[in-house]
Write a protein that holds these residues in place. Structure first.
Motif, short mmCIF file in Angstrom:
data_model
loop_
_atom_site.label_atom_id
_atom_site.label_comp_id
_atom_site.label_asym_id
_atom_site.label_seq_id
_atom_site.Cartn_x
_atom_site.Cartn_y
_atom_site.Cartn_z
N MET A 1 0.84 -1.18 0.00
CA MET A 1 0.00 0.00 0.00
C MET A 1 0.88 1.24 0.00
O MET A 1 1.88 1.29 0.69
CB MET A 1 -0.90 -0.02 1.24
N GLY A 2 0.51 2.25 -0.78
CA GLY A 2 1.28 3.48 -0.85
C GLY A 2 1.02 4.36 0.36
O GLY A 2 -0.12 4.73 0.63
N LYS A 3 2.07 4.67 1.08
CA LYS A 3 1.95 5.53 2.27
C LYS A 3 2.36 6.95 1.93
O LYS A 3 3.43 7.18 1.36
CB LYS A 3 2.81 5.01 3.41
N ILE A 4 1.50 7.88 2.32
CA ILE A 4 1.75 9.30 2.09
C ILE A 4 1.80 9.98 3.45
O ILE A 4 0.93 9.78 4.30
CB ILE A 4 0.62 9.94 1.25
N LEU A 5 2.83 10.80 3.65
CA LEU A 5 2.93 11.62 4.86
C LEU A 5 2.80 13.07 4.44
O LEU A 5 3.55 13.55 3.58
CB LEU A 5 4.27 11.39 5.56
N ILE A 6 1.82 13.77 5.04
CA ILE A 6 1.61 15.19 4.79
C ILE A 6 2.06 15.95 6.03
O ILE A 6 1.53 15.72 7.12
CB ILE A 6 0.14 15.51 4.50
N ILE A 7 3.02 16.84 5.87
CA ILE A 7 3.51 17.67 6.97
C ILE A 7 3.17 19.12 6.65
O ILE A 7 3.73 19.70 5.72
CB ILE A 7 5.03 17.51 7.18
N ASP A 8 2.23 19.66 7.41
CA ASP A 8 1.77 21.03 7.17
C ASP A 8 1.14 21.53 8.46
O ASP A 8 0.32 20.83 9.05
CB ASP A 8 0.75 21.04 6.03
N ASP A 9 1.51 22.72 8.89
CA ASP A 9 0.97 23.25 10.14
C ASP A 9 -0.46 23.75 10.01
O ASP A 9 -1.11 24.05 11.00
CB ASP A 9 1.87 24.38 10.68
N ASP A 10 -1.01 23.77 8.80
CA ASP A 10 -2.39 24.18 8.56
C ASP A 10 -3.28 22.94 8.68
O ASP A 10 -3.42 22.17 7.73
CB ASP A 10 -2.51 24.82 7.18
N ALA A 112 -4.21 19.40 -10.26
CA ALA A 112 -4.07 18.42 -11.34
C ALA A 112 -2.73 17.69 -11.24
O ALA A 112 -2.66 16.49 -11.52
CB ALA A 112 -4.20 19.11 -12.69
N VAL A 113 -1.69 18.38 -10.82
CA VAL A 113 -0.38 17.75 -10.66
C VAL A 113 -0.44 16.73 -9.52
O VAL A 113 0.04 15.60 -9.66
CB VAL A 113 0.72 18.80 -10.40
N LEU A 114 -1.05 17.13 -8.40
CA LEU A 114 -1.19 16.18 -7.29
C LEU A 114 -2.01 14.97 -7.72
O LEU A 114 -1.69 13.84 -7.35
CB LEU A 114 -1.84 16.86 -6.08
N ASP A 115 -3.07 15.19 -8.49
CA ASP A 115 -3.88 14.06 -8.95
C ASP A 115 -3.07 13.09 -9.81
O ASP A 115 -3.22 11.89 -9.69
CB ASP A 115 -5.11 14.55 -9.73
N MET A 116 -2.20 13.62 -10.67
CA MET A 116 -1.35 12.74 -11.47
C MET A 116 -0.45 11.90 -10.57
O MET A 116 -0.27 10.70 -10.80
CB MET A 116 -0.50 13.56 -12.44
N ILE A 117 0.10 12.51 -9.54
CA ILE A 117 0.97 11.80 -8.60
C ILE A 117 0.18 10.74 -7.84
O ILE A 117 0.59 9.58 -7.74
CB ILE A 117 1.66 12.79 -7.65
N PHE A 118 -0.99 11.13 -7.31
CA PHE A 118 -1.83 10.18 -6.57
C PHE A 118 -2.31 9.03 -7.47
O PHE A 118 -2.34 7.88 -7.04
CB PHE A 118 -3.03 10.89 -5.94
N ASN A 119 -2.66 9.33 -8.72
CA ASN A 119 -3.06 8.30 -9.67
C ASN A 119 -1.95 7.28 -9.88
O ASN A 119 -2.18 6.07 -9.90
CB ASN A 119 -3.44 8.91 -11.02
N SER A 120 -0.73 7.78 -10.03
CA SER A 120 0.42 6.89 -10.22
C SER A 120 0.62 5.98 -9.01
O SER A 120 0.84 4.77 -9.16
CB SER A 120 1.67 7.73 -10.47
N LEU A 121 0.52 6.55 -7.82
CA LEU A 121 0.68 5.74 -6.60
C LEU A 121 -0.45 4.72 -6.47
O LEU A 121 -0.21 3.59 -6.04
CB LEU A 121 0.71 6.65 -5.37
N GLN A 122 -1.66 5.12 -6.83
CA GLN A 122 -2.82 4.21 -6.76
C GLN A 122 -2.61 3.03 -7.71
O GLN A 122 -2.87 1.89 -7.34
CB GLN A 122 -4.10 4.98 -7.11
N ARG A 123 -2.14 3.30 -8.94
CA ARG A 123 -1.87 2.22 -9.89
C ARG A 123 -0.81 1.26 -9.37
O ARG A 123 -0.91 0.05 -9.53
CB ARG A 123 -1.47 2.79 -11.25
N LYS A 124 0.23 1.81 -8.75
CA LYS A 124 1.29 0.95 -8.20
C LYS A 124 0.76 0.10 -7.06
O LYS A 124 1.19 -1.04 -6.86
CB LYS A 124 2.46 1.79 -7.72
N ALA A 125 -0.17 0.67 -6.26
CA ALA A 125 -0.73 -0.09 -5.14
C ALA A 125 -1.58 -1.25 -5.61
O ALA A 125 -1.68 -2.27 -4.91
CB ALA A 125 -1.55 0.86 -4.25
N VAL A 126 -2.19 -1.14 -6.78
CA VAL A 126 -3.01 -2.20 -7.35
C VAL A 126 -2.15 -3.37 -7.81
O VAL A 126 -2.50 -4.52 -7.66
CB VAL A 126 -3.88 -1.67 -8.52
N SER A 127 -0.98 -3.06 -8.38
CA SER A 127 -0.13 -4.12 -8.93
C SER A 127 0.72 -4.82 -7.92
O SER A 127 0.82 -4.61 -6.82
CB SER A 127 0.75 -3.61 -10.04
#
Length: 127
Positions: A1-10, A112-127
């Motif tokens: 599974m693709g793990k994403i860490l978001i670091i943001d004080d907001d 749109a750029v983030l969506d392209m990145i997330f789409n790529s990670l989602q595809r990798k998680a499927v395989s």
């Protein structure tokens, strides 16, 4: 599974982005941290598919977090720098090749750029 860490004080931003990822990219696991100091141990685990880092944060800014992450072994091509600053400023401080992407987090077109990145990670998680 693709793990994403978001670091943001907001906290509102991290909650919205995390919710968006959960809704549209269900195979991706998201962890958020609003205090960059508390995120340091997560960067040492070595299991991150993607690290999203806000440039402007108290205590430890995005530049320092970026340096810590790369020194901890996170590939620079798995790091996205987020900021409210304009593109010219961001690309001046993070020239092409420094990291995967440098995005203004408040511009809708940048999503749109983030969506392209997330789409790529989602595809990798499927395989």
């Amino acid at each position: 599974m693709g793990k994403i860490l978001i670091i943001d004080d907001d906290e509102l931003f991290t909650n919205v982005l995390s919710g968006y990822i959960h809704q549209y990219y269900p195979l991706l696991q998201v962890e958020t941290c609003t205090n960059p100091l508390l995120a340091l141990p997560a960067m040492k685990r070595g299991d991150l598919a993607l690290l999203l880092v806000d440039l402007e944060m108290p205590y430890l800014d995005g530049n320092k977090v970026f340096r810590f992450a790369t020194e901890a072994g996170i590939d620079k091509n798995r790091i996205v720098i987020l900021s409210g600053r304009d593109a010219e400023y961001l690309h001046e401080h993070f020239p092409m090749g420094t990291c995967l992407a440098v995005l203004n987090k408040y511009e809708a077109k940048q999503k749109a750029v983030l969506d392209m990145i997330f789409n790529s990670l989602q595809r990798k998680a499927v395989s």
